[in-house]
Write a protein that holds these residues in place. Structure first.
Motif, PDB file in Angstrom:
ATOM      1  N   TYR A 158     -16.853   2.286  -9.381  1.00  0.00           N
ATOM      2  CA  TYR A 158     -17.721   1.268  -9.900  1.00  0.00           C
ATOM      3  C   TYR A 158     -18.677   1.175 -11.052  1.00  0.00           C
ATOM      4  O   TYR A 158     -18.876   0.343 -11.389  1.00  0.00           O
ATOM      5  CB  TYR A 158     -18.606   1.251  -8.497  1.00  0.00           C
ATOM      6  N   ALA A 159     -18.992   2.501 -11.265  1.00  0.00           N
ATOM      7  CA  ALA A 159     -19.981   2.654 -12.485  1.00  0.00           C
ATOM      8  C   ALA A 159     -19.341   2.555 -13.658  1.00  0.00           C
ATOM      9  O   ALA A 159     -19.743   1.994 -14.861  1.00  0.00           O
ATOM     10  CB  ALA A 159     -20.598   4.147 -12.384  1.00  0.00           C
ATOM     11  N   LEU A 160     -17.741   3.026 -13.754  1.00  0.00           N
ATOM     12  CA  LEU A 160     -17.107   2.791 -15.038  1.00  0.00           C
ATOM     13  C   LEU A 160     -16.424   1.378 -15.009  1.00  0.00           C
ATOM     14  O   LEU A 160     -16.451   0.899 -16.285  1.00  0.00           O
ATOM     15  CB  LEU A 160     -15.929   3.715 -14.832  1.00  0.00           C
ATOM     16  N   GLY A 161     -16.021   0.594 -14.138  1.00  0.00           N
ATOM     17  CA  GLY A 161     -15.429  -0.545 -14.098  1.00  0.00           C
ATOM     18  C   GLY A 161     -15.907  -1.559 -13.394  1.00  0.00           C
ATOM     19  O   GLY A 161     -14.990  -2.656 -13.184  1.00  0.00           O
ATOM     20  N   GLY A 162     -16.524  -1.427 -12.529  1.00  0.00           N
ATOM     21  CA  GLY A 162     -17.124  -2.427 -11.373  1.00  0.00           C
ATOM     22  C   GLY A 162     -16.308  -2.598 -10.310  1.00  0.00           C
ATOM     23  O   GLY A 162     -15.249  -1.628 -10.133  1.00  0.00           O
ATOM     24  N   GLY A 163     -16.359  -3.466  -9.594  1.00  0.00           N
ATOM     25  CA  GLY A 163     -15.630  -3.937  -8.484  1.00  0.00           C
ATOM     26  C   GLY A 163     -14.069  -4.006  -8.654  1.00  0.00           C
ATOM     27  O   GLY A 163     -13.239  -3.827  -7.820  1.00  0.00           O
ATOM     28  N   GLU A 164     -13.840  -4.776  -9.913  1.00  0.00           N
ATOM     29  CA  GLU A 164     -12.406  -5.027 -10.067  1.00  0.00           C
ATOM     30  C   GLU A 164     -11.705  -3.707 -10.388  1.00  0.00           C
ATOM     31  O   GLU A 164     -10.324  -3.738  -9.457  1.00  0.00           O
ATOM     32  CB  GLU A 164     -12.224  -5.797 -11.574  1.00  0.00           C
ATOM     33  N   LEU A 165     -12.052  -2.785 -10.926  1.00  0.00           N
ATOM     34  CA  LEU A 165     -11.130  -1.719 -11.224  1.00  0.00           C
ATOM     35  C   LEU A 165     -10.978  -0.879  -9.761  1.00  0.00           C
ATOM     36  O   LEU A 165     -10.042  -0.449  -9.224  1.00  0.00           O
ATOM     37  CB  LEU A 165     -11.756  -0.699 -12.220  1.00  0.00           C
ATOM     38  N   THR A 166     -12.350  -0.638  -9.026  1.00  0.00           N
ATOM     39  CA  THR A 166     -12.382  -0.202  -7.866  1.00  0.00           C
ATOM     40  C   THR A 166     -11.114  -0.764  -6.730  1.00  0.00           C
ATOM     41  O   THR A 166     -10.469   0.121  -6.122  1.00  0.00           O
ATOM     42  CB  THR A 166     -13.742   0.108  -7.205  1.00  0.00           C
ATOM     43  N   TYR A 167     -11.311  -1.989  -6.805  1.00  0.00           N
ATOM     44  CA  TYR A 167     -10.561  -2.783  -5.524  1.00  0.00           C
ATOM     45  C   TYR A 167      -8.817  -2.598  -5.829  1.00  0.00           C
ATOM     46  O   TYR A 167      -8.092  -2.279  -5.145  1.00  0.00           O
ATOM     47  CB  TYR A 167     -10.837  -4.023  -5.277  1.00  0.00           C
ATOM     48  N   LEU A 168      -8.532  -2.331  -7.201  1.00  0.00           N
ATOM     49  CA  LEU A 168      -7.270  -2.169  -7.620  1.00  0.00           C
ATOM     50  C   LEU A 168      -6.963  -1.116  -7.126  1.00  0.00           C
ATOM     51  O   LEU A 168      -5.782  -0.540  -6.808  1.00  0.00           O
ATOM     52  CB  LEU A 168      -7.243  -2.220  -9.108  1.00  0.00           C
ATOM     53  N   VAL A 169      -7.681   0.050  -7.418  1.00  0.00           N
ATOM     54  CA  VAL A 169      -7.158   1.571  -6.698  1.00  0.00           C
ATOM     55  C   VAL A 169      -7.059   1.444  -5.327  1.00  0.00           C
ATOM     56  O   VAL A 169      -6.126   2.147  -4.754  1.00  0.00           O
ATOM     57  CB  VAL A 169      -8.398   2.416  -7.135  1.00  0.00           C
ATOM     58  N   CYS A 170      -7.844   0.630  -4.578  1.00  0.00           N
ATOM     59  CA  CYS A 170      -7.820   0.793  -3.169  1.00  0.00           C
ATOM     60  C   CYS A 170      -6.554  -0.037  -2.692  1.00  0.00           C
ATOM     61  O   CYS A 170      -5.555   0.357  -1.829  1.00  0.00           O
ATOM     62  CB  CYS A 170      -9.036   0.081  -2.579  1.00  0.00           C
ATOM     63  N   LEU A 171      -6.075  -1.149  -3.391  1.00  0.00           N
ATOM     64  CA  LEU A 171      -4.712  -1.797  -3.182  1.00  0.00           C
ATOM     65  C   LEU A 171      -3.614  -0.775  -3.511  1.00  0.00           C
ATOM     66  O   LEU A 171      -2.606  -0.752  -2.757  1.00  0.00           O
ATOM     67  CB  LEU A 171      -4.812  -2.821  -4.054  1.00  0.00           C
TER      68      LEU A 171
END
Length: 404
Positions: A158-171
């Motif tokens: 989240y600190a590096l890429g915000g919600g977009e990057l984080t939710y892609l990892v979860c997906l």
């Protein structure tokens, strides 16, 4: 034990799904509180997931006793991946407010209603009964390892890429978990529940739990101890207003309990516990309550971290004993419905507990809510120890299968 066909794939699939769950939990909580700065908004995060679980867990448990559990679990993780994709879209398009996030969490709660009992019912079909207690310990330890990594990874992403990057990892993690289930080999099929309506089969499951004080005592102790005493939902508030740390600090706090759980899980997997299990479980829940009280009163990050670490160790002992007792007490043909009720109680203690913590913080402040919760946990331990004397005196896991 890990050499059994499909066991490694099952464990890897669970780790991937738990990792996604933990990463997503950190980011959703941070985003909601960042948008609102309202403790009650965090309460609704738990409530949005609990309501569909409340409505669907019992029908889900009935399905587990009538159909193959592995494809149901895979489908639930696919739906969870869809929820991560929707949260990614909301984050990337800058949707204002939290109502859309709550709507996605409702769908996510529906998926979890089926995933929970499927996971708990599938494990006894993979390993022999004599290795079940050790399998539970190893499984719990690996899950807690993912629980450690998830919050740290969530805060960092989240600190590096915000919600977009984080939710892609979860997906990606949810999809990976669903794909790995193809390699899980079920050693023996569970007997199928037949006859009657869905309501009569529900009644059979509830009647069975009521006839087994060991099961009823275990799952109700967890329900009320965590429902009234859990502090996880308050961590974003403590991170912001009490300890003054950012999202990385929040991730560390959420991981602290998991660090203790993994350490204790490693010990239990090497030296499985099977003496004085009842008294040990009650003692562990009491330590959990005391540790939460220390956390509630702490204004130092290191002391808060250590308190949550100890709470995690105690919780791992309780989870290990409770999980083994429920599994040993339940026949295969009833396992889906019993685990559905168990997951309903766990969901109540976690998601509804978040609602309780958020509303209490709105009324009493975060410190007052956490102190009251710790005291309530100790009260629950004393009350349940008196009410379930047979459970408190239970010595070995095998004695739990002897009947009422």
């Amino acid at each position: 034990m890990l050499r059994h066909p499909g066991m490694r794939a099952f464990m890897a699939a669970r780790v991937a799904a738990v990792l996604a769950t933990q990463v997503q939990a950190v980011v959703v909580a941070w985003q909601v509180y960042d948008l609102t700065r309202a403790p009650l908004a965090l309460a609704y995060v738990g409530l949005a997931q609990f309501i569909p679980m409340l409505c669907l867990l019992l029908p889900a448990g009935d399905l587990m006793d009538r159909f193959a559990r592995r494809p149901i679990l895979a489908a639930s993780w696919v739906v969870s991946a869809l929820c991560s994709a929707l949260l990614w879209w909301l984050s990337g398009h800058g949707v204002a407010g939290v109502s859309s996030i709550y709507a996605v969490l409702v769908l996510y709660g529906c998926a979890r209603a089926f995933a929970g009992p499927a996971l708990q019912s599938l494990l006894p079909q993979i390993v022999p009964r004599e290795q079940l207690a050790q399998a539970i310990a190893v499984n719990s330890m690996l899950m807690r390892s993912a629980t450690i990594t998830g919050p740290f990874l969530g805060g960092l992403l989240y600190a590096l890429g915000g919600g977009e990057l984080t939710y892609l990892v979860c997906l990606g993690c949810f999809v990976l978990g669903a794909l790995l289930l193809r390699y899980v080999t079920v050693a023996h099929a569970a007997p199928r529940a037949v006859g009657g309506t869905i309501w009569t089969r529900f009644a059979e499951g509830i009647g069975f739990i009521r006839s087994r004080p060991v099961i009823l005592g275990c799952i109700s102790l967890d329900l009320f101890a965590v429902l009234l005493g859990g502090v996880v939902a308050l961590l974003p508030i403590y991170a912001h207003e009490v300890l003054h740390v950012g999202p990385q600090g929040l991730g560390a706090l959420r991981s602290a309990m998991a660090v203790g759980e993994v350490g204790m899980g490693l010990y239990l997997s090497a030296r499985p516990l099977n003496r004085r299990v009842g008294a040990t479980m009650f003692g562990a829940v009491a330590v959990f309550g005391v540790a939460n009280l220390v956390f509630a009163l702490s204004h130092w990050f290191w002391l808060s971290f250590v308190a949550l670490l100890v709470a995690g160790m105690a919780d791992m002992v309780s989870v290990y004993i409770r999980g083994a007792l429920v599994q040993f007490s339940t026949p295969d043909a009833m396992r889906g419905r019993v685990q559905a009720v168990n997951m309903l109680f766990i969901g109540s203690s976690n998601e509804l507990g978040e609602f309780r913590a958020g509303t209490s913080a709105a009324w009493l402040g975060p410190v007052g809510a956490a102190v009251a919760g710790g005291l309530c946990t100790l009260g629950v331990v004393g009350t349940w120890a008196a009410a379930f004397g047979g459970l408190r005196r239970l010595d070995r896991f095998e004695e739990a299968g002897a009947g009422p």
